[in-house]
Write a protein that holds these residues in place. Structure first.
Motif, PDB file in Angstrom:
ATOM      1  N   TRP E  44       0.839  -1.203   0.000  1.00  9.84           N
ATOM      2  CA  TRP E  44       0.000   0.000   0.000  1.00  9.84           C
ATOM      3  C   TRP E  44       0.872   1.249   0.000  1.00  9.84           C
ATOM      4  CZ3 TRP E  44      -1.183  -3.603   4.205  1.00  9.84           C
ATOM      5  CH2 TRP E  44      -2.276  -4.417   3.955  1.00  9.84           C
ATOM      6  N   ARG E  45       0.380   2.293  -0.617  1.00  7.95           N
ATOM      7  CA  ARG E  45       1.028   3.605  -0.575  1.00  7.95           C
ATOM      8  C   ARG E  45       0.619   4.319   0.712  1.00  7.95           C
ATOM      9  NH1 ARG E  45       4.932   4.871  -2.422  1.00  7.95           N
ATOM     10  NH2 ARG E  45       4.656   5.145  -4.653  1.00  7.95           N
ATOM     11  N   VAL E  46       1.572   4.949   1.408  1.00  5.27           N
ATOM     12  CA  VAL E  46       1.236   5.797   2.551  1.00  5.27           C
ATOM     13  C   VAL E  46       0.829   7.169   2.007  1.00  5.27           C
ATOM     14  CG1 VAL E  46       2.095   6.886   4.652  1.00  5.27           C
ATOM     15  CG2 VAL E  46       2.854   4.579   4.049  1.00  5.27           C
ATOM     16  N   VAL E  47      -0.370   7.653   2.380  1.00  5.75           N
ATOM     17  CA  VAL E  47      -0.888   8.903   1.812  1.00  5.75           C
ATOM     18  C   VAL E  47       0.048  10.079   2.140  1.00  5.75           C
ATOM     19  CG1 VAL E  47      -2.789  10.578   1.904  1.00  5.75           C
ATOM     20  CG2 VAL E  47      -3.271   8.118   1.854  1.00  5.75           C
TER      21      VAL E  47
ATOM     22  N   MET F   1     -12.000   1.871   1.862  1.00  6.94           N
ATOM     23  CA  MET F   1     -10.858   2.750   2.083  1.00  6.94           C
ATOM     24  C   MET F   1     -10.050   2.174   3.228  1.00  6.94           C
ATOM     25  SD  MET F   1     -11.315   6.856   2.110  1.00  6.94           S
ATOM     26  CE  MET F   1     -11.853   6.944   3.804  1.00  6.94           C
ATOM     27  N   LEU F   2      -8.726   2.031   3.008  1.00  2.00           N
ATOM     28  CA  LEU F   2      -7.901   1.293   3.967  1.00  2.00           C
ATOM     29  C   LEU F   2      -7.075   2.224   4.849  1.00  2.00           C
ATOM     30  CD1 LEU F   2      -6.617  -1.515   1.568  1.00  2.00           C
ATOM     31  CD2 LEU F   2      -8.552  -1.598   3.158  1.00  2.00           C
ATOM     32  N   TYR F   3      -6.854   1.770   6.083  1.00  2.00           N
ATOM     33  CA  TYR F   3      -5.989   2.461   7.049  1.00  2.00           C
ATOM     34  C   TYR F   3      -5.144   1.404   7.752  1.00  2.00           C
ATOM     35  CZ  TYR F   3      -9.387   6.300   6.694  1.00  2.00           C
ATOM     36  OH  TYR F   3     -10.204   7.298   6.238  1.00  2.00           O
ATOM     37  N   CYS F   4      -3.889   1.711   7.980  1.00  2.00           N
ATOM     38  CA  CYS F   4      -3.069   0.889   8.855  1.00  2.00           C
ATOM     39  C   CYS F   4      -3.178   1.488  10.260  1.00  2.00           C
ATOM     40  CB  CYS F   4      -1.621   0.885   8.368  1.00  2.00           C
ATOM     41  SG  CYS F   4      -0.554  -0.158   9.362  1.00  2.00           S
ATOM     42  N   ASN F  61     -13.294   8.589   7.647  1.00  2.00           N
ATOM     43  CA  ASN F  61     -12.562   8.859   8.879  1.00  2.00           C
ATOM     44  C   ASN F  61     -13.484   8.743  10.091  1.00  2.00           C
ATOM     45  OD1 ASN F  61     -10.256   9.444   7.404  1.00  2.00           O
ATOM     46  ND2 ASN F  61     -10.519  11.682   7.499  1.00  2.00           N
ATOM     47  N   VAL F  81      -2.747   6.030  13.478  1.00  2.00           N
ATOM     48  CA  VAL F  81      -3.527   5.762  12.262  1.00  2.00           C
ATOM     49  C   VAL F  81      -2.781   6.280  11.037  1.00  2.00           C
ATOM     50  CG1 VAL F  81      -5.673   6.318  11.050  1.00  2.00           C
ATOM     51  CG2 VAL F  81      -5.717   5.856  13.509  1.00  2.00           C
ATOM     52  N   THR F  82      -2.604   5.423  10.046  1.00  2.00           N
ATOM     53  CA  THR F  82      -1.932   5.818   8.805  1.00  2.00           C
ATOM     54  C   THR F  82      -2.862   5.563   7.633  1.00  2.00           C
ATOM     55  OG1 THR F  82       0.166   5.119   9.781  1.00  2.00           O
ATOM     56  CG2 THR F  82       0.149   5.486   7.405  1.00  2.00           C
ATOM     57  N   PRO F  83      -3.337   6.618   6.956  1.00  2.00           N
ATOM     58  CA  PRO F  83      -4.222   6.399   5.798  1.00  2.00           C
ATOM     59  C   PRO F  83      -3.433   5.780   4.642  1.00  2.00           C
ATOM     60  CG  PRO F  83      -4.193   8.728   6.506  1.00  2.00           C
ATOM     61  CD  PRO F  83      -3.096   8.044   7.232  1.00  2.00           C
ATOM     62  N   LEU F  84      -4.036   4.821   3.981  1.00  2.00           N
ATOM     63  CA  LEU F  84      -3.386   4.112   2.870  1.00  2.00           C
ATOM     64  C   LEU F  84      -4.089   4.413   1.551  1.00  2.00           C
ATOM     65  CD1 LEU F  84      -2.960   0.618   4.584  1.00  2.00           C
ATOM     66  CD2 LEU F  84      -1.258   2.443   4.388  1.00  2.00           C
ATOM     67  N   ALA F  85      -3.290   4.399   0.490  1.00  2.00           N
ATOM     68  CA  ALA F  85      -3.852   4.572  -0.853  1.00  2.00           C
ATOM     69  C   ALA F  85      -3.376   3.409  -1.717  1.00  2.00           C
ATOM     70  CB  ALA F  85      -3.399   5.904  -1.451  1.00  2.00           C
TER      71      ALA F  85
ATOM     72  N   MET G   1     -14.830  14.707   3.794  1.00  2.00           N
ATOM     73  CA  MET G   1     -13.981  14.059   4.792  1.00  2.00           C
ATOM     74  C   MET G   1     -12.725  14.898   4.937  1.00  2.00           C
ATOM     75  SD  MET G   1     -13.384   9.976   4.792  1.00  2.00           S
ATOM     76  CE  MET G   1     -12.089  10.035   3.570  1.00  2.00           C
ATOM     77  N   ASN G  61      -8.970   8.536   0.831  1.00  2.00           N
ATOM     78  CA  ASN G  61      -7.509   8.549   0.976  1.00  2.00           C
ATOM     79  C   ASN G  61      -6.831   8.634  -0.392  1.00  2.00           C
ATOM     80  OD1 ASN G  61      -7.789   8.214   3.735  1.00  2.00           O
ATOM     81  ND2 ASN G  61      -7.399   6.005   3.714  1.00  2.00           N
ATOM     82  N   ASP G  62      -7.352   7.899  -1.359  1.00  2.00           N
ATOM     83  CA  ASP G  62      -6.738   7.909  -2.694  1.00  2.00           C
ATOM     84  C   ASP G  62      -6.794   9.299  -3.315  1.00  2.00           C
ATOM     85  OD1 ASP G  62      -5.739   5.242  -3.675  1.00  2.00           O
ATOM     86  OD2 ASP G  62      -7.679   4.646  -2.866  1.00  2.00           O
ATOM     87  N   LEU G  84      -9.094  13.457  10.262  1.00  2.00           N
ATOM     88  CA  LEU G  84      -9.941  14.140  11.245  1.00  2.00           C
ATOM     89  C   LEU G  84     -11.353  13.573  11.228  1.00  2.00           C
ATOM     90  CD1 LEU G  84      -8.866  17.825  10.474  1.00  2.00           C
ATOM     91  CD2 LEU G  84      -7.995  16.350  12.297  1.00  2.00           C
TER      92      LEU G  84
ATOM     93  N   VAL I  47      -8.508  11.175  14.557  1.00  2.00           N
ATOM     94  CA  VAL I  47      -9.011   9.794  14.480  1.00  2.00           C
ATOM     95  C   VAL I  47      -8.119   8.852  15.304  1.00  2.00           C
ATOM     96  CG1 VAL I  47      -9.440   7.833  12.934  1.00  2.00           C
ATOM     97  CG2 VAL I  47     -10.109  10.139  12.246  1.00  2.00           C
TER      98      VAL I  47
END
Lengths: 91, 91, 91, 91, 91, 91, 91, 91, 91, 91
Positions: E44-47, F1-4, F61, F81-85, G1, G61-62, G84, I47
């Motif tokens: 996965w890409r980190v945003v 939508m993914l988050y680590c 979120n 929390v790390t948002p992923l793309a 968001m 996120n994307d 947030l 979050v």
């Protein structure tokens, strides 16, 4: 063999005040005893902190750990040990 | 008045090798000169690093800064200064 | 006397590729020579990094610094040295 | 398969002294048992700290976690795990 | 056996733009090849960063290091490896 | 939508042991319920820690925060929390 | 968001001055374009830094990563993204 | 309105020496000009560093940023700004 | 004049549960009152954390400190204040 | 001789409320006394924190430590001391 040792004291607030005084008195006695042995040649207070920067002169890593862990405040200290060597520009 | 000073040397890779040797020779000469004056009583190498831990004995903050900034390696060093006071348990 | 030593290699991008290969070859030869002497009993790669975790067995802080600073990659490494002592629960 | 494991013990001041002694005795017994199994080949004290640096030799990540979490001091330790691989210059 | 791997890419500004494109194309090809093998099940890409968070599924620490160090961007990445175990509440 | 999401549990020593067991049981039940909903597709234990690394798959979120703050251990966790793309090289 | 995004700009000293001006002009144009779309409702300068703190309002996120990586300064920025949620005390 | 501002100067090694001297002379002139205006009432050197700790007295955040970013060394400084308020025990 | 303020709440485990509820209710009332005054235009939940990121719009540093320290949770919060200025690319 | 001193107050939650008030009153009296002596020329509140940034003007490191450790809140403060020198551009 020299080591720079930084000791930061953090006594938990829950410890009984008279117990704290006992430990501090024992610490002082022990610190003086080790200094007299020649193994703790320098002991300085860090300005503004309940910390010291010290130089120890011992035979081995084991001897240093034995000395540090014999201090009555040992359970309440965060200790950082830096091994020192001769500097090529030292006179 | 004592200070613990940690100097970490980071010479940029882009610096010319002969220039580096010149600076190091000048640094050594200056370090010896200051030590001989009595203002730099201890100079130790940190094991495994291009760093030293030193004790300076000077009259004032200004004198310490003047000495440190006179070192030829000063532009290439990260220096951490810790003011020291007499420790109540020191003998 | 044992020390845990972590070495992280950071070769600057500006260094010539053939020079890098020379240094790495010299590093490997030196590392093997020290290991054969018995003074570097363990050398492991840290997974995912250009780093190693090593155990050194030497007579003194000075000997350890002399060995580490003799490594051809020494100018390009960040080294962390942790002095070790015997653990009371070790068998 | 090898891992470098650093365990730092932080026993809360609120824990009863006799309970602490019980846990430490149980910890020592468990540490000896795992060492005897061959899965904990090295266990060293970090000088000046209530910490150890250890090498574990296990079949899998799961086995390592099972061993570490079976230690009586596990709830009071901050543990850092570093996976190790064979180093190309190791002899 | 699973590992969480975070890779942060830092390509030095001094690297030639066409060389960078070559390395990135080779990296993409290699990443696809390893994913197809089943050993890199998530990428996965980190945003907001030139970083990824990945899951690797390999036989050993050595295999993981071999895979990571085979990546063309390996010399330009800071990689953090976290060994994972089965969670008792996972379904 | 993914988050680590990395959750580190720190239960204060002052909490009653039976209360801790209650919370852990409720946490396990809630974690299983959320996993069954498909919104928590991965949950792994970090080796050597009372932590997990998880992947959440949610609409927003707000939904992620609602899920995390519904966990019985939420007041005792430090959560990152790390948002992923989508990664351009992912297959 | 909503997301809070902190962008810190670090342009390498080796970059040509006229190229830097070009990139900055393109960055400004792009930043205005995204703001006009409504997806970047707040953009503030951090006092004393070449940094900004921004609020983005996007679908996913994307989409956020696509917007951030489209910025001409993206290769020269360190970006921190904080997801947030609605605050229960917000009016 | 007062702010404590710490400025750390990091001039890249690649910058031309005569250009550096020009910038430093311009910096000095600008620093004197702002001090004379009354908006920079204190400027101290941090001992052992190419850094200063300063107090600024300005009308607004915007005015402070305008002053700091007008300094010729601004592109080469890492600046930390701390807003100050009246202390209830100050006389 | 705008400031970005991040507040992280850490209520000690020793605080009585009913006292905590009282403080939280008072905090909510105070937060709504300040928002209604126009001085706290944005308040967002981070979050996964018991934290908020807020924007304050006040006349001075002193006014900001007076507002923050009037919050009932103030003794239990770690607060980070970042002064903001107008961004040259903001529309 | 000047020093920048940052004091951060952390009073443990377990301390009795009336005892806290006593200590704070004694602290205020002592702070006013030292300020009147001319040795503590500046004392500012850090916005959003239970901290101050101060300037001390003393004869020596020892005098500074004696003053700081005489403060009733000393056991509950984390103090950072930065020695200051005259700046070459100060007017």
């Amino acid at each position: 063999m020299l080591y720079c040792v930084e000791m930061q004291v953090n006594i938990p607030a829950s410890l009984d005040a008279s117990r704290v005084e006992e430990i501090k008195a024992a610490e002082k006695a022990k610190a003086i005893e080790i200094q007299k042995s020649g193994k703790w040649p320098h002991l300085w207070r860090v300005v503004g902190k309940y910390s010291n920067i010290s130089i120890f002169d011992v035979e081995s890593n084991d001897e240093l750990h034995q000395l540090l862990s014999s201090l009555p405040l040992f359970p309440y200290m965060t200790i950082q040990v830096t091994p020192l060597a001769r500097h090529p520009s030292a006179i």
